[in-house]
Design a protein around this motif. Structure first.
Motif, PDB file in Angstrom:
ATOM      1  N   ALA A 209       0.829  -1.202   0.000  1.00 35.53           N
ATOM      2  CA  ALA A 209       0.000   0.000   0.000  1.00 35.53           C
ATOM      3  C   ALA A 209       0.863   1.252   0.000  1.00 35.53           C
ATOM      4  N   LEU A 210       1.996   1.187   0.658  1.00 38.54           N
ATOM      5  CA  LEU A 210       2.908   2.331   0.669  1.00 38.54           C
ATOM      6  C   LEU A 210       3.678   2.456  -0.641  1.00 38.54           C
ATOM      7  N   LEU A 211       3.953   1.326  -1.273  1.00 39.19           N
ATOM      8  CA  LEU A 211       4.686   1.322  -2.534  1.00 39.19           C
ATOM      9  C   LEU A 211       3.883   1.989  -3.644  1.00 39.19           C
ATOM     10  N   LEU A 212       2.601   1.686  -3.718  1.00 35.50           N
ATOM     11  CA  LEU A 212       1.710   2.271  -4.719  1.00 35.50           C
ATOM     12  C   LEU A 212       0.504   2.896  -4.025  1.00 35.50           C
ATOM     13  N   PRO A 213       0.659   4.113  -3.529  1.00 36.82           N
ATOM     14  CA  PRO A 213      -0.449   4.719  -2.779  1.00 36.82           C
ATOM     15  C   PRO A 213      -1.687   4.990  -3.627  1.00 36.82           C
ATOM     16  N   GLU A 214      -1.560   4.968  -4.950  1.00 30.67           N
ATOM     17  CA  GLU A 214      -2.724   5.177  -5.818  1.00 30.67           C
ATOM     18  C   GLU A 214      -3.635   3.958  -5.838  1.00 30.67           C
ATOM     19  N   ALA A 215      -3.113   2.821  -5.424  1.00 37.05           N
ATOM     20  CA  ALA A 215      -3.918   1.598  -5.412  1.00 37.05           C
ATOM     21  C   ALA A 215      -4.997   1.712  -4.345  1.00 37.05           C
ATOM     22  N   SER A 216      -6.137   1.129  -4.622  1.00 36.51           N
ATOM     23  CA  SER A 216      -7.261   1.184  -3.685  1.00 36.51           C
ATOM     24  C   SER A 216      -7.132   0.168  -2.561  1.00 36.51           C
ATOM     25  N   GLY A 217      -6.201  -0.739  -2.671  1.00 35.00           N
ATOM     26  CA  GLY A 217      -5.997  -1.726  -1.628  1.00 35.00           C
ATOM     27  C   GLY A 217      -5.166  -2.890  -2.125  1.00 35.00           C
ATOM     28  N   VAL A 218      -5.061  -3.883  -1.288  1.00 35.44           N
ATOM     29  CA  VAL A 218      -4.322  -5.101  -1.607  1.00 35.44           C
ATOM     30  C   VAL A 218      -5.326  -6.250  -1.618  1.00 35.44           C
ATOM     31  N   VAL A 219      -5.286  -7.042  -2.673  1.00 33.32           N
ATOM     32  CA  VAL A 219      -6.160  -8.208  -2.772  1.00 33.32           C
ATOM     33  C   VAL A 219      -5.319  -9.439  -2.454  1.00 33.32           C
ATOM     34  N   TYR A 220      -5.774 -10.215  -1.486  1.00 37.35           N
ATOM     35  CA  TYR A 220      -5.064 -11.417  -1.093  1.00 37.35           C
ATOM     36  C   TYR A 220      -5.853 -12.618  -1.602  1.00 37.35           C
ATOM     37  N   VAL A 221      -5.236 -13.403  -2.479  1.00 35.57           N
ATOM     38  CA  VAL A 221      -5.910 -14.528  -3.125  1.00 35.57           C
ATOM     39  C   VAL A 221      -5.327 -15.837  -2.606  1.00 35.57           C
ATOM     40  N   ASN A 222      -6.210 -16.688  -2.108  1.00 29.10           N
ATOM     41  CA  ASN A 222      -5.804 -18.003  -1.650  1.00 29.10           C
ATOM     42  C   ASN A 222      -6.544 -19.026  -2.503  1.00 29.10           C
ATOM     43  N   ALA A 223      -5.864 -19.592  -3.481  1.00 30.90           N
ATOM     44  CA  ALA A 223      -6.488 -20.525  -4.415  1.00 30.90           C
ATOM     45  C   ALA A 223      -6.857 -21.836  -3.726  1.00 30.90           C
ATOM     46  N   ARG A 224      -6.089 -22.218  -2.731  1.00 25.78           N
ATOM     47  CA  ARG A 224      -6.372 -23.477  -2.034  1.00 25.78           C
ATOM     48  C   ARG A 224      -7.698 -23.404  -1.269  1.00 25.78           C
ATOM     49  N   GLU A 225      -7.934 -22.267  -0.617  1.00 29.05           N
ATOM     50  CA  GLU A 225      -9.187 -22.077   0.119  1.00 29.05           C
ATOM     51  C   GLU A 225     -10.262 -21.414  -0.744  1.00 29.05           C
ATOM     52  N   ARG A 226      -9.896 -21.015  -1.965  1.00 31.13           N
ATOM     53  CA  ARG A 226     -10.800 -20.346  -2.912  1.00 31.13           C
ATOM     54  C   ARG A 226     -11.377 -19.057  -2.325  1.00 31.13           C
ATOM     55  N   THR A 227     -10.480 -18.242  -1.738  1.00 35.94           N
ATOM     56  CA  THR A 227     -10.919 -16.973  -1.162  1.00 35.94           C
ATOM     57  C   THR A 227     -10.200 -15.801  -1.818  1.00 35.94           C
ATOM     58  N   VAL A 228     -10.916 -14.702  -1.929  1.00 36.44           N
ATOM     59  CA  VAL A 228     -10.366 -13.436  -2.403  1.00 36.44           C
ATOM     60  C   VAL A 228     -10.737 -12.401  -1.359  1.00 36.44           C
ATOM     61  N   ARG A 229      -9.739 -11.802  -0.734  1.00 39.88           N
ATOM     62  CA  ARG A 229      -9.991 -10.821   0.326  1.00 39.88           C
ATOM     63  C   ARG A 229      -9.340  -9.499  -0.048  1.00 39.88           C
ATOM     64  N   VAL A 230     -10.078  -8.407   0.122  1.00 36.57           N
ATOM     65  CA  VAL A 230      -9.578  -7.064  -0.172  1.00 36.57           C
ATOM     66  C   VAL A 230      -9.218  -6.389   1.146  1.00 36.57           C
ATOM     67  N   ILE A 231      -7.989  -5.928   1.242  1.00 30.86           N
ATOM     68  CA  ILE A 231      -7.498  -5.263   2.448  1.00 30.86           C
ATOM     69  C   ILE A 231      -7.163  -3.831   2.078  1.00 30.86           C
ATOM     70  N   THR A 232      -7.695  -2.882   2.835  1.00 35.98           N
ATOM     71  CA  THR A 232      -7.362  -1.475   2.606  1.00 35.98           C
ATOM     72  C   THR A 232      -6.714  -0.918   3.869  1.00 35.98           C
ATOM     73  N   PHE A 233      -5.746  -0.074   3.669  1.00 35.18           N
ATOM     74  CA  PHE A 233      -5.058   0.588   4.781  1.00 35.18           C
ATOM     75  C   PHE A 233      -5.430   2.068   4.714  1.00 35.18           C
ATOM     76  N   GLN A 234      -5.846   2.616   5.833  1.00 37.21           N
ATOM     77  CA  GLN A 234      -6.213   4.024   5.881  1.00 37.21           C
ATOM     78  C   GLN A 234      -5.247   4.739   6.803  1.00 37.21           C
ATOM     79  N   PHE A 235      -4.597   5.763   6.261  1.00 42.75           N
ATOM     80  CA  PHE A 235      -3.626   6.542   7.015  1.00 42.75           C
ATOM     81  C   PHE A 235      -4.223   7.899   7.324  1.00 42.75           C
ATOM     82  N   PRO A 236      -4.083   8.386   8.548  1.00 41.71           N
ATOM     83  CA  PRO A 236      -4.645   9.699   8.863  1.00 41.71           C
ATOM     84  C   PRO A 236      -3.889  10.803   8.130  1.00 41.71           C
ATOM     85  N   ASP A 237      -4.619  11.824   7.721  1.00 41.32           N
ATOM     86  CA  ASP A 237      -3.987  12.980   7.093  1.00 41.32           C
ATOM     87  C   ASP A 237      -3.275  13.773   8.175  1.00 41.32           C
ATOM     88  N   GLN A 238      -2.055  14.159   7.868  1.00 42.34           N
ATOM     89  CA  GLN A 238      -1.304  14.902   8.884  1.00 42.34           C
ATOM     90  C   GLN A 238      -1.018  16.291   8.440  1.00 42.34           C
TER      91      GLN A 238
END
Length: 155
Positions: free
Chosen positions: A126-155
């Motif tokens: 998320a820090l590497l590409l701040p334009e991305a809306s989040g990180v998608v974690y794909v587990n093919a063995r469990e057949r799950t797709v999870r979207v993780i977003t990180f929110q940083f406070p404005d300073q």
């Protein structure tokens, strides 16, 4: 206004315009490459349509736009020692006009589904590409797709 009033207003307006142009240029110069940057993702591998992770993402409504990409990292220690490492982005996917960084599950690198576990394993993306809306974690063995977003406070 007087003889000098018009010139003063013009001088202030020109100075504000120059300051605005300088700030915009400075921000553009120091911001990380965007998701649309050809430089950043031009060396990404082709997407393998037969990959089970790609199929799982497509079933969930994502369109995989870029394949695996290696981000080289050069590290220098204060002693002068030079080290090399790399960070792998498994895929870049798009859904509803938003871009996501995709990481795939690895058996030898399990993820801990706690705040600190997700921070340690995925926040770097998320820090590497701040334009991305989040990180998608794909587990093919469990057949799950999870979207993780990180929110940083404005300073």
């Amino acid at each position: 206004m007087g003889k000098y009033g018009d010139w003063l207003v013009m001088l202030v307006a020109v100075m504000l315009i120059i300051l605005l142009i300088y700030r915009l240029f400075y921000r553009w110069l120091h911001e990380p490459p965007s998701m649309h940057s050809e430089v950043l993702l031009s060396r990404a591998e082709e997407v393998d349509d037969d990959d089970e992770h790609v199929k799982l993402l497509e079933e969930d409504g994502f369109e995989v736009t870029h394949g695996r990409y290696k981000v080289p990292i050069h590290i220098e220690i204060d002693t002068g020692e030079q080290l090399q490492s790399r960070l792998f982005i498994d895929m870049i996917a798009e859904k509803d006009g938003k871009h996501y960084i995709v990481k795939t599950a690895r058996e030898r690198m399990p993820i801990e589904w706690t705040g600190s576990g997700l921070r340690d394993k995925l926040m770097v993306y998320a820090l590497l590409l701040p334009e991305a809306s989040g990180v998608v974690y794909v587990n093919a063995r469990e057949r799950t797709v999870r979207v993780i977003t990180f929110q940083f406070p404005d300073q």
